[in-house]
Design an enzyme around this catalytic site. Structure first.
Site, mmCIF file in Angstrom:
data_model
loop_
_atom_site.group_PDB
_atom_site.id
_atom_site.type_symbol
_atom_site.label_atom_id
_atom_site.label_comp_id
_atom_site.label_asym_id
_atom_site.label_seq_id
_atom_site.Cartn_x
_atom_site.Cartn_y
_atom_site.Cartn_z
ATOM 1 N N TYR A 179 4.566 3.504 5.406
ATOM 2 C CA TYR A 179 3.922 4.090 4.335
ATOM 3 C C TYR A 179 2.974 5.023 5.032
ATOM 4 O O TYR A 179 2.753 6.181 4.320
ATOM 5 C CB TYR A 179 2.941 3.056 3.677
ATOM 6 C CG TYR A 179 1.779 3.587 2.963
ATOM 7 C CD1 TYR A 179 1.955 4.265 1.570
ATOM 8 C CD2 TYR A 179 0.605 3.146 3.275
ATOM 9 C CE1 TYR A 179 0.798 4.766 1.075
ATOM 10 C CE2 TYR A 179 -0.448 3.652 2.449
ATOM 11 C CZ TYR A 179 -0.294 4.455 1.296
ATOM 12 O OH TYR A 179 -1.402 4.968 0.632
ATOM 13 N N SER A 185 6.317 3.597 -0.348
ATOM 14 C CA SER A 185 5.099 3.675 -1.059
ATOM 15 C C SER A 185 4.432 2.675 -0.688
ATOM 16 O O SER A 185 4.536 1.790 0.387
ATOM 17 C CB SER A 185 5.483 3.438 -2.557
ATOM 18 O OG SER A 185 6.254 2.005 -2.688
ATOM 19 N N TYR A 186 3.166 2.631 -1.223
ATOM 20 C CA TYR A 186 1.950 1.568 -0.667
ATOM 21 C C TYR A 186 2.681 0.271 -0.799
ATOM 22 O O TYR A 186 2.982 -0.179 -2.038
ATOM 23 C CB TYR A 186 0.709 1.555 -1.672
ATOM 24 C CG TYR A 186 -0.471 0.888 -1.108
ATOM 25 C CD1 TYR A 186 -0.836 1.081 0.183
ATOM 26 C CD2 TYR A 186 -0.982 -0.037 -1.770
ATOM 27 C CE1 TYR A 186 -2.086 0.270 0.705
ATOM 28 C CE2 TYR A 186 -2.015 -0.647 -1.589
ATOM 29 C CZ TYR A 186 -2.634 -0.550 -0.319
ATOM 30 O OH TYR A 186 -3.589 -1.410 0.321
ATOM 31 N N PRO A 187 2.650 -0.511 0.245
ATOM 32 C CA PRO A 187 3.351 -1.952 0.236
ATOM 33 C C PRO A 187 2.446 -3.047 -0.157
ATOM 34 O O PRO A 187 3.105 -4.095 -0.188
ATOM 35 C CB PRO A 187 3.857 -2.006 1.806
ATOM 36 C CG PRO A 187 2.664 -1.234 2.512
ATOM 37 C CD PRO A 187 2.281 -0.138 1.563
ATOM 38 N N ARG A 188 1.133 -2.746 -0.647
ATOM 39 C CA ARG A 188 0.481 -3.998 -0.918
ATOM 40 C C ARG A 188 0.302 -3.827 -2.854
ATOM 41 O O ARG A 188 -0.639 -3.042 -3.169
ATOM 42 C CB ARG A 188 -0.877 -4.111 -0.415
ATOM 43 C CG ARG A 188 -0.759 -4.388 1.116
ATOM 44 C CD ARG A 188 -1.946 -4.308 1.845
ATOM 45 N NE ARG A 188 -1.747 -4.707 3.150
ATOM 46 C CZ ARG A 188 -1.562 -5.816 3.836
ATOM 47 N NH1 ARG A 188 -1.487 -6.753 3.183
ATOM 48 N NH2 ARG A 188 -1.549 -5.947 5.177
#
Length: 475
Positions: A179, A185-188
Protein backbone atom coordinates in the site's frame (compact mmCIF):
# COMPACT_ATOMS: atom_id res chain seq x y z
CA UNK A 1 -11.14 11.46 -2.51
CA UNK A 2 -12.71 14.37 -4.36
CA UNK A 3 -16.11 13.54 -2.85
CA UNK A 4 -14.60 13.44 0.65
CA UNK A 5 -12.98 16.85 0.20
CA UNK A 6 -16.20 18.32 -1.12
CA UNK A 7 -18.28 17.01 1.81
CA UNK A 8 -16.10 17.85 4.80
CA UNK A 9 -17.83 17.84 8.17
CA UNK A 10 -16.91 18.25 11.80
CA UNK A 11 -15.40 15.09 13.38
CA UNK A 12 -17.89 13.17 15.49
CA UNK A 13 -16.98 13.44 19.15
CA UNK A 14 -18.71 10.14 19.95
CA UNK A 15 -16.39 8.21 17.61
CA UNK A 16 -13.30 9.73 19.25
CA UNK A 17 -14.74 8.92 22.69
CA UNK A 18 -15.23 5.31 21.65
CA UNK A 19 -11.54 5.00 20.71
CA UNK A 20 -10.46 6.67 23.96
CA UNK A 21 -12.71 4.42 26.04
CA UNK A 22 -11.31 1.24 24.49
CA UNK A 23 -7.74 2.42 25.07
CA UNK A 24 -8.37 3.37 28.70
CA UNK A 25 -10.20 0.13 29.51
CA UNK A 26 -7.48 -1.98 27.89
CA UNK A 27 -4.67 -0.09 29.62
CA UNK A 28 -6.25 -0.29 33.05
CA UNK A 29 -7.10 -4.01 32.93
CA UNK A 30 -3.92 -5.00 31.07
CA UNK A 31 -1.57 -3.16 33.42
CA UNK A 32 -3.36 -4.37 36.56
CA UNK A 33 -3.39 -8.06 35.72
CA UNK A 34 0.05 -8.06 34.11
CA UNK A 35 1.48 -6.66 37.34
CA UNK A 36 -0.52 -9.16 39.38
CA UNK A 37 0.64 -12.18 37.36
CA UNK A 38 4.25 -11.06 37.13
CA UNK A 39 4.71 -10.25 40.83
CA UNK A 40 2.82 -13.37 41.90
CA UNK A 41 4.65 -15.87 39.69
CA UNK A 42 7.86 -14.38 38.30
CA UNK A 43 10.35 -15.73 40.84
CA UNK A 44 8.49 -18.76 42.15
CA UNK A 45 9.02 -21.25 39.34
CA UNK A 46 11.83 -22.73 37.32
CA UNK A 47 10.48 -21.68 33.92
CA UNK A 48 13.06 -23.75 32.08
CA UNK A 49 11.58 -26.93 33.56
CA UNK A 50 8.86 -27.17 30.90
CA UNK A 51 9.69 -25.09 27.85
CA UNK A 52 8.76 -21.90 29.65
CA UNK A 53 10.05 -18.36 29.10
CA UNK A 54 13.78 -18.11 28.37
CA UNK A 55 14.15 -15.25 30.84
CA UNK A 56 14.65 -16.26 34.46
CA UNK A 57 12.34 -13.44 35.59
CA UNK A 58 9.79 -13.08 32.80
CA UNK A 59 7.06 -10.50 32.50
CA UNK A 60 3.82 -12.49 32.46
CA UNK A 61 1.44 -10.25 30.59
CA UNK A 62 -2.32 -10.08 30.40
CA UNK A 63 -4.37 -8.41 27.68
CA UNK A 64 -8.18 -8.25 27.50
CA UNK A 65 -8.07 -9.37 23.84
CA UNK A 66 -4.91 -11.44 24.07
CA UNK A 67 -6.26 -13.81 26.74
CA UNK A 68 -9.61 -14.65 25.07
CA UNK A 69 -7.55 -15.32 21.92
CA UNK A 70 -5.38 -17.70 23.94
CA UNK A 71 -8.54 -19.11 25.51
CA UNK A 72 -9.83 -20.29 22.12
CA UNK A 73 -6.56 -22.15 21.52
CA UNK A 74 -6.46 -23.77 24.96
CA UNK A 75 -10.14 -24.70 24.90
CA UNK A 76 -9.68 -26.54 21.61
CA UNK A 77 -6.65 -28.34 23.06
CA UNK A 78 -8.73 -29.45 26.04
CA UNK A 79 -11.41 -30.77 23.67
CA UNK A 80 -8.71 -32.83 21.95
CA UNK A 81 -7.48 -34.14 25.32
CA UNK A 82 -11.03 -35.04 26.37
CA UNK A 83 -11.90 -36.95 23.22
CA UNK A 84 -12.51 -40.66 23.78
CA UNK A 85 -12.50 -42.60 20.47
CA UNK A 86 -15.70 -44.56 19.84
CA UNK A 87 -15.84 -47.43 17.40
CA UNK A 88 -18.53 -47.35 14.74
CA UNK A 89 -19.60 -49.58 11.86
CA UNK A 90 -20.99 -48.93 8.40
CA UNK A 91 -21.97 -50.88 5.28
CA UNK A 92 -19.74 -50.18 2.29
CA UNK A 93 -20.93 -50.89 -1.25
CA UNK A 94 -18.73 -50.56 -4.34
CA UNK A 95 -19.67 -50.94 -8.00
CA UNK A 96 -17.46 -51.32 -11.05
CA UNK A 97 -18.44 -51.65 -14.69
CA UNK A 98 -16.09 -54.28 -16.06
CA UNK A 99 -16.43 -53.14 -19.68
CA UNK A 100 -15.92 -49.38 -19.15
CA UNK A 101 -13.79 -49.74 -15.99
CA UNK A 102 -15.88 -46.98 -14.38
CA UNK A 103 -16.30 -47.39 -10.62
CA UNK A 104 -17.92 -45.69 -7.66
CA UNK A 105 -18.56 -46.15 -3.94
CA UNK A 106 -22.04 -45.89 -2.44
CA UNK A 107 -22.63 -44.25 0.92
CA UNK A 108 -24.95 -45.95 3.39
CA UNK A 109 -28.14 -44.00 4.12
CA UNK A 110 -27.67 -44.57 7.85
CA UNK A 111 -24.11 -43.19 7.62
CA UNK A 112 -22.73 -45.12 10.59
CA UNK A 113 -23.96 -46.75 13.81
CA UNK A 114 -22.23 -47.45 17.11
CA UNK A 115 -23.79 -50.86 17.80
CA UNK A 116 -21.93 -53.70 16.09
CA UNK A 117 -24.74 -56.21 16.58
CA UNK A 118 -27.27 -53.86 14.94
CA UNK A 119 -24.83 -53.17 12.11
CA UNK A 120 -24.46 -56.89 11.45
CA UNK A 121 -28.25 -57.27 11.26
CA UNK A 122 -28.47 -54.51 8.64
CA UNK A 123 -25.47 -55.94 6.79
CA UNK A 124 -26.76 -59.51 6.53
CA UNK A 125 -29.44 -59.05 3.81
CA UNK A 126 -27.10 -56.74 1.85
CA UNK A 127 -24.41 -59.42 1.68
CA UNK A 128 -26.70 -62.42 1.18
CA UNK A 129 -25.87 -64.73 -1.71
CA UNK A 130 -27.58 -63.54 -4.85
CA UNK A 131 -28.40 -60.09 -3.45
CA UNK A 132 -28.71 -57.49 -6.19
CA UNK A 133 -28.92 -53.72 -6.05
CA UNK A 134 -31.66 -51.83 -7.86
CA UNK A 135 -31.30 -48.23 -9.05
CA UNK A 136 -34.23 -46.39 -7.49
CA UNK A 137 -33.59 -42.91 -8.80
CA UNK A 138 -31.10 -40.79 -10.73
CA UNK A 139 -31.26 -37.04 -10.16
CA UNK A 140 -29.28 -34.42 -12.03
CA UNK A 141 -29.23 -30.85 -10.77
CA UNK A 142 -27.22 -27.76 -11.63
CA UNK A 143 -24.68 -26.77 -8.99
CA UNK A 144 -22.50 -23.71 -8.63
CA UNK A 145 -19.39 -22.41 -6.98
CA UNK A 146 -19.74 -18.70 -6.38
CA UNK A 147 -16.83 -16.28 -6.67
CA UNK A 148 -15.57 -14.62 -3.48
CA UNK A 149 -16.83 -11.28 -2.22
CA UNK A 150 -14.52 -8.27 -2.50
CA UNK A 151 -11.68 -8.47 -0.03
CA UNK A 152 -11.95 -7.07 3.52
CA UNK A 153 -9.12 -7.08 6.05
CA UNK A 154 -10.44 -10.04 8.01
CA UNK A 155 -11.00 -12.11 4.88
CA UNK A 156 -7.56 -11.16 3.58
CA UNK A 157 -5.96 -12.36 6.84
CA UNK A 158 -7.87 -15.66 6.72
CA UNK A 159 -7.04 -16.37 3.10
CA UNK A 160 -3.40 -15.32 3.37
CA UNK A 161 -3.01 -17.85 6.18
CA UNK A 162 -4.95 -20.62 4.44
CA UNK A 163 -3.82 -20.15 0.82
CA UNK A 164 -0.38 -18.57 1.14
CA UNK A 165 0.73 -20.04 4.48
CA UNK A 166 1.65 -16.57 5.70
CA UNK A 167 0.69 -15.60 9.24
CA UNK A 168 -1.97 -12.91 9.51
CA UNK A 169 0.28 -10.30 11.13
CA UNK A 170 3.07 -10.84 8.61
CA UNK A 171 0.58 -10.77 5.74
CA UNK A 172 -0.76 -7.45 7.01
CA UNK A 173 2.76 -6.03 7.17
CA UNK A 174 3.43 -7.09 3.57
CA UNK A 175 0.10 -5.57 2.52
CA UNK A 176 0.99 -2.31 4.30
CA UNK A 177 4.29 -2.20 2.38
CA UNK A 178 2.47 -2.74 -0.92
CA UNK A 179 0.00 0.00 0.00
CA UNK A 180 2.76 2.45 0.91
CA UNK A 181 4.38 1.74 -2.47
CA UNK A 182 1.08 2.38 -4.25
CA UNK A 183 0.44 -1.15 -5.56
CA UNK A 184 -2.72 -1.99 -3.58
CA UNK A 185 -5.40 -0.05 -1.74
CA UNK A 186 -5.46 0.56 2.01
CA UNK A 187 -5.48 -2.94 3.58
CA UNK A 188 -7.35 -2.10 6.79
CA UNK A 189 -10.99 -2.05 5.80
CA UNK A 190 -14.24 -3.68 6.88
CA UNK A 191 -15.81 -3.04 3.47
CA UNK A 192 -16.55 -6.04 1.26
CA UNK A 193 -18.58 -4.42 -1.50
CA UNK A 194 -17.70 -1.94 -4.24
CA UNK A 195 -19.72 1.23 -4.68
CA UNK A 196 -21.56 1.61 -8.01
CA UNK A 197 -19.26 4.54 -8.95
CA UNK A 198 -16.13 2.36 -8.77
CA UNK A 199 -14.52 1.89 -12.20
CA UNK A 200 -13.80 -1.82 -11.95
CA UNK A 201 -13.19 -2.37 -15.65
CA UNK A 202 -10.41 0.23 -15.71
CA UNK A 203 -8.53 -1.73 -13.05
CA UNK A 204 -9.00 -4.99 -14.95
CA UNK A 205 -7.77 -3.32 -18.16
CA UNK A 206 -4.45 -2.45 -16.49
CA UNK A 207 -3.72 -6.17 -16.09
CA UNK A 208 -4.40 -7.40 -19.64
CA UNK A 209 -0.66 -7.44 -20.43
CA UNK A 210 0.39 -9.51 -17.43
CA UNK A 211 2.15 -12.75 -18.49
CA UNK A 212 0.22 -14.90 -16.00
CA UNK A 213 -3.29 -13.51 -15.73
CA UNK A 214 -3.36 -11.06 -18.64
CA UNK A 215 -5.23 -13.40 -20.98
CA UNK A 216 -7.91 -13.95 -18.35
CA UNK A 217 -8.24 -10.19 -17.76
CA UNK A 218 -8.70 -9.68 -21.52
CA UNK A 219 -11.41 -12.35 -21.65
CA UNK A 220 -13.09 -10.75 -18.65
CA UNK A 221 -13.45 -7.48 -20.56
CA UNK A 222 -14.65 -9.17 -23.77
CA UNK A 223 -18.48 -9.00 -23.76
CA UNK A 224 -18.70 -12.01 -26.06
CA UNK A 225 -17.26 -14.34 -23.39
CA UNK A 226 -20.03 -13.58 -20.90
CA UNK A 227 -17.40 -13.85 -18.18
CA UNK A 228 -18.00 -10.47 -16.51
CA UNK A 229 -20.23 -10.28 -13.45
CA UNK A 230 -20.50 -7.30 -11.13
CA UNK A 231 -19.01 -8.27 -7.76
CA UNK A 232 -21.32 -9.51 -5.06
CA UNK A 233 -21.77 -7.75 -1.73
CA UNK A 234 -20.68 -9.18 1.59
CA UNK A 235 -22.93 -6.66 3.34
CA UNK A 236 -20.26 -4.58 5.10
CA UNK A 237 -19.29 -0.98 4.38
CA UNK A 238 -17.21 1.03 6.85
CA UNK A 239 -17.86 4.20 4.77
CA UNK A 240 -14.12 4.94 4.93
CA UNK A 241 -12.23 2.60 2.61
CA UNK A 242 -13.09 0.36 -0.37
CA UNK A 243 -12.30 -3.36 -0.43
CA UNK A 244 -8.65 -4.30 -0.90
CA UNK A 245 -7.80 -4.20 -4.62
CA UNK A 246 -4.82 -3.57 -6.91
CA UNK A 247 -4.09 0.10 -7.65
CA UNK A 248 -0.99 -0.17 -9.84
CA UNK A 249 0.04 -2.73 -12.41
CA UNK A 250 3.36 -4.55 -12.19
CA UNK A 251 4.68 -7.73 -13.72
CA UNK A 252 7.01 -8.05 -10.73
CA UNK A 253 9.44 -5.71 -9.01
CA UNK A 254 13.11 -6.69 -8.89
CA UNK A 255 13.43 -5.95 -5.17
CA UNK A 256 10.35 -7.89 -4.07
CA UNK A 257 10.80 -11.02 -2.00
CA UNK A 258 8.68 -14.12 -2.54
CA UNK A 259 6.05 -13.17 0.05
CA UNK A 260 5.48 -9.75 -1.43
CA UNK A 261 5.09 -11.26 -4.90
CA UNK A 262 2.59 -13.83 -3.64
CA UNK A 263 0.52 -11.31 -1.66
CA UNK A 264 0.30 -8.94 -4.64
CA UNK A 265 -0.63 -11.82 -6.93
CA UNK A 266 -3.31 -12.96 -4.51
CA UNK A 267 -4.86 -9.47 -4.27
CA UNK A 268 -4.98 -9.20 -8.08
CA UNK A 269 -6.37 -12.69 -8.62
CA UNK A 270 -8.97 -12.21 -5.91
CA UNK A 271 -10.09 -8.95 -7.53
CA UNK A 272 -10.38 -10.56 -10.98
CA UNK A 273 -12.25 -13.52 -9.47
CA UNK A 274 -14.81 -11.37 -7.68
CA UNK A 275 -15.58 -9.63 -11.01
CA UNK A 276 -16.24 -12.98 -12.71
CA UNK A 277 -19.17 -15.27 -13.32
CA UNK A 278 -19.84 -18.22 -11.04
CA UNK A 279 -18.51 -21.68 -11.92
CA UNK A 280 -21.22 -23.98 -13.26
CA UNK A 281 -21.49 -27.73 -12.83
CA UNK A 282 -23.98 -30.56 -12.94
CA UNK A 283 -24.38 -32.88 -9.96
CA UNK A 284 -25.70 -36.40 -10.43
CA UNK A 285 -27.07 -38.39 -7.48
CA UNK A 286 -27.76 -42.12 -7.90
CA UNK A 287 -29.76 -43.85 -5.16
CA UNK A 288 -29.96 -47.64 -4.93
CA UNK A 289 -31.69 -50.21 -2.76
CA UNK A 290 -29.74 -53.24 -1.59
CA UNK A 291 -31.28 -55.69 0.87
CA UNK A 292 -33.80 -53.07 2.00
CA UNK A 293 -31.09 -50.54 2.80
CA UNK A 294 -30.60 -47.27 0.90
CA UNK A 295 -27.28 -46.16 -0.55
CA UNK A 296 -26.29 -43.20 -2.71
CA UNK A 297 -23.37 -41.83 -4.68
CA UNK A 298 -22.65 -38.41 -6.14
CA UNK A 299 -20.73 -37.19 -9.16
CA UNK A 300 -20.00 -33.75 -10.56
CA UNK A 301 -19.33 -32.64 -14.12
CA UNK A 302 -17.85 -29.13 -14.36
CA UNK A 303 -19.46 -27.25 -17.26
CA UNK A 304 -17.76 -23.83 -16.93
CA UNK A 305 -14.91 -23.04 -14.56
CA UNK A 306 -15.09 -19.25 -15.04
CA UNK A 307 -13.55 -17.53 -11.97
CA UNK A 308 -11.77 -20.73 -10.93
CA UNK A 309 -9.48 -20.31 -13.96
CA UNK A 310 -7.85 -17.26 -12.37
CA UNK A 311 -8.06 -18.44 -8.75
CA UNK A 312 -5.70 -21.40 -8.24
CA UNK A 313 -6.32 -21.38 -4.49
CA UNK A 314 -9.64 -23.15 -5.02
CA UNK A 315 -10.47 -26.13 -7.18
CA UNK A 316 -13.48 -28.13 -8.30
CA UNK A 317 -12.64 -31.72 -9.05
CA UNK A 318 -14.84 -33.68 -11.42
CA UNK A 319 -16.15 -37.09 -10.35
CA UNK A 320 -17.74 -39.16 -13.11
CA UNK A 321 -20.21 -41.94 -12.37
CA UNK A 322 -20.79 -45.27 -14.14
CA UNK A 323 -23.54 -45.32 -16.74
CA UNK A 324 -26.55 -46.64 -14.81
CA UNK A 325 -30.25 -46.31 -15.57
CA UNK A 326 -33.26 -45.98 -13.29
CA UNK A 327 -34.75 -49.42 -12.58
CA UNK A 328 -31.55 -51.23 -13.59
CA UNK A 329 -30.21 -53.99 -11.32
CA UNK A 330 -26.60 -54.99 -10.76
CA UNK A 331 -24.41 -57.07 -8.50
CA UNK A 332 -22.08 -54.89 -6.41
CA UNK A 333 -18.36 -55.41 -6.85
CA UNK A 334 -17.99 -55.34 -3.07
CA UNK A 335 -20.28 -55.36 -0.03
CA UNK A 336 -18.50 -55.20 3.31
CA UNK A 337 -19.05 -54.24 6.92
CA UNK A 338 -16.36 -51.75 7.86
CA UNK A 339 -15.44 -50.12 11.13
CA UNK A 340 -13.75 -46.91 12.18
CA UNK A 341 -13.23 -44.70 15.19
CA UNK A 342 -14.38 -41.17 15.90
CA UNK A 343 -11.57 -38.64 15.74
CA UNK A 344 -10.87 -35.64 17.96
CA UNK A 345 -11.37 -32.14 16.58
CA UNK A 346 -8.41 -30.61 14.77
CA UNK A 347 -6.23 -27.97 16.37
CA UNK A 348 -7.38 -24.48 15.50
CA UNK A 349 -6.04 -23.12 12.23
CA UNK A 350 -5.44 -19.41 11.91
CA UNK A 351 -8.53 -19.06 9.73
CA UNK A 352 -10.61 -20.75 12.46
CA UNK A 353 -9.09 -18.57 15.17
CA UNK A 354 -9.79 -15.34 13.27
CA UNK A 355 -13.36 -16.52 12.61
CA UNK A 356 -13.90 -17.12 16.34
CA UNK A 357 -12.44 -13.71 17.20
CA UNK A 358 -14.73 -12.08 14.64
CA UNK A 359 -17.76 -14.01 15.91
CA UNK A 360 -17.18 -12.96 19.52
CA UNK A 361 -15.99 -9.41 18.88
CA UNK A 362 -12.41 -9.94 20.07
CA UNK A 363 -10.46 -7.06 18.55
CA UNK A 364 -11.23 -5.17 15.37
CA UNK A 365 -10.47 -5.96 11.75
CA UNK A 366 -7.27 -3.90 12.14
CA UNK A 367 -6.10 -5.51 15.41
CA UNK A 368 -7.02 -9.22 15.25
CA UNK A 369 -3.75 -10.19 13.56
CA UNK A 370 -1.84 -8.16 16.14
CA UNK A 371 -3.54 -9.97 19.05
CA UNK A 372 -2.62 -13.34 17.54
CA UNK A 373 0.97 -12.22 17.06
CA UNK A 374 1.14 -10.96 20.66
CA UNK A 375 -0.06 -14.32 21.95
CA UNK A 376 2.76 -15.99 20.01
CA UNK A 377 5.43 -13.49 21.07
CA UNK A 378 4.48 -13.79 24.73
CA UNK A 379 5.23 -17.50 24.51
CA UNK A 380 1.63 -18.52 25.25
CA UNK A 381 1.04 -20.40 21.98
CA UNK A 382 2.86 -21.90 18.99
CA UNK A 383 1.87 -21.91 15.31
CA UNK A 384 2.98 -24.72 12.99
CA UNK A 385 4.26 -23.21 9.74
CA UNK A 386 2.98 -25.91 7.37
CA UNK A 387 -0.52 -26.40 8.76
CA UNK A 388 -0.96 -22.95 10.38
CA UNK A 389 -2.42 -24.75 13.41
CA UNK A 390 -2.07 -23.46 16.98
CA UNK A 391 -1.10 -25.24 20.17
CA UNK A 392 -0.83 -23.70 23.63
CA UNK A 393 2.54 -23.72 25.34
CA UNK A 394 2.74 -25.05 28.90
CA UNK A 395 2.73 -21.46 30.18
CA UNK A 396 -0.30 -20.49 28.08
CA UNK A 397 -2.25 -23.54 29.19
CA UNK A 398 -1.16 -23.05 32.82
CA UNK A 399 -2.49 -19.49 32.95
CA UNK A 400 -5.85 -20.34 31.39
CA UNK A 401 -6.15 -23.40 33.65
CA UNK A 402 -5.42 -21.21 36.68
CA UNK A 403 -8.03 -18.62 35.74
CA UNK A 404 -10.55 -21.38 35.16
CA UNK A 405 -9.89 -22.94 38.58
CA UNK A 406 -10.07 -19.49 40.21
CA UNK A 407 -13.51 -18.93 38.71
CA UNK A 408 -12.26 -16.04 36.57
CA UNK A 409 -13.87 -17.20 33.33
CA UNK A 410 -14.47 -13.60 32.27
CA UNK A 411 -10.70 -13.14 31.91
CA UNK A 412 -10.15 -15.92 29.36
CA UNK A 413 -13.58 -16.51 27.84
CA UNK A 414 -14.75 -14.03 25.17
CA UNK A 415 -17.98 -12.87 26.79
CA UNK A 416 -16.76 -9.90 28.87
CA UNK A 417 -14.68 -8.57 25.99
CA UNK A 418 -17.59 -8.96 23.58
CA UNK A 419 -19.74 -6.96 26.04
CA UNK A 420 -17.08 -4.25 26.23
CA UNK A 421 -16.91 -4.01 22.44
CA UNK A 422 -20.70 -3.68 22.21
CA UNK A 423 -20.56 -0.86 24.77
CA UNK A 424 -17.80 0.88 22.84
CA UNK A 425 -19.89 0.63 19.68
CA UNK A 426 -22.78 2.23 21.56
CA UNK A 427 -20.50 5.14 22.47
CA UNK A 428 -19.62 5.60 18.79
CA UNK A 429 -23.33 5.70 17.94
CA UNK A 430 -23.99 8.29 20.65
CA UNK A 431 -26.25 5.99 22.65
CA UNK A 432 -24.18 5.99 25.84
CA UNK A 433 -21.42 8.11 27.37
CA UNK A 434 -17.73 7.30 27.56
CA UNK A 435 -17.59 7.91 31.31
CA UNK A 436 -20.37 5.45 32.11
CA UNK A 437 -18.78 2.70 29.98
CA UNK A 438 -15.32 3.23 31.47
CA UNK A 439 -16.69 3.24 35.02
CA UNK A 440 -18.68 0.07 34.34
CA UNK A 441 -15.53 -1.61 33.01
CA UNK A 442 -13.52 -0.47 36.05
CA UNK A 443 -16.14 -1.91 38.41
CA UNK A 444 -16.12 -5.25 36.60
CA UNK A 445 -12.32 -5.41 36.44
CA UNK A 446 -11.98 -4.55 40.13
CA UNK A 447 -14.39 -7.33 41.05
CA UNK A 448 -12.28 -9.84 39.07
CA UNK A 449 -9.05 -8.44 40.55
CA UNK A 450 -10.25 -8.78 44.13
CA UNK A 451 -11.34 -12.33 43.38
CA UNK A 452 -7.88 -13.08 41.98
CA UNK A 453 -6.06 -11.58 44.97
CA UNK A 454 -7.98 -13.83 47.33
CA UNK A 455 -6.87 -16.95 45.43
CA UNK A 456 -3.10 -16.60 45.10
CA UNK A 457 -2.63 -20.12 46.44
CA UNK A 458 -4.89 -21.51 43.72
CA UNK A 459 -2.90 -19.62 41.08
CA UNK A 460 0.39 -21.04 42.36
CA UNK A 461 -1.01 -24.56 42.65
CA UNK A 462 -2.33 -24.55 39.08
CA UNK A 463 0.89 -23.19 37.57
CA UNK A 464 2.76 -25.75 39.69
CA UNK A 465 1.08 -28.52 37.69
CA UNK A 466 3.14 -27.37 34.70
CA UNK A 467 6.39 -25.98 36.17
CA UNK A 468 8.73 -27.00 38.96
CA UNK A 469 9.12 -24.70 41.96
CA UNK A 470 12.16 -22.47 41.91
CA UNK A 471 14.77 -23.24 44.56
CA UNK A 472 16.11 -20.53 46.80
CA UNK A 473 13.97 -17.78 45.24
CA UNK A 474 11.79 -15.41 47.18
CA UNK A 475 8.13 -16.03 47.82
Amino acid sequence: LAHALETLREPRRSEADAVDARQEIDLRSGASFTRFLTLSLQNKFDWSSNLGPTSGSPVISYGPCQFPTLGFIVKRQWEIYAHVPEEFWYVHVAYRNESTRQACDFEWGRKRIFDKFAAEIFFEPCSAEGAVARVESIRENPTYKWPPYPLSTIEFAKRASSYLRIGSQEAMKVAEDLYQAGFISYPRTETDKFSPEFDLRAIVAEHTSHPQWGAYASNLLDPQTGLWRNPGSGGHDDKAHPPIHPTKFTAGEANWDNKKKRVYEFVVRHFLACCSEKAVGSESVIQIDLGGEKFSTRGVAVKARNWLDVYPYRNWNQASLPDLREGETFRPHEVSLRSGHTRPPEKLKETDLIAKMEQHGIGTDATMAQHIETTLKRGYALREDQTMQFSPTPLGEALVYAYKEMGLDNLWQPFLRAYTESQVSSIACGQITKSSVVQDAIDKTQAQFRKALAQLMVLERCVGHFFAKSRGRGR
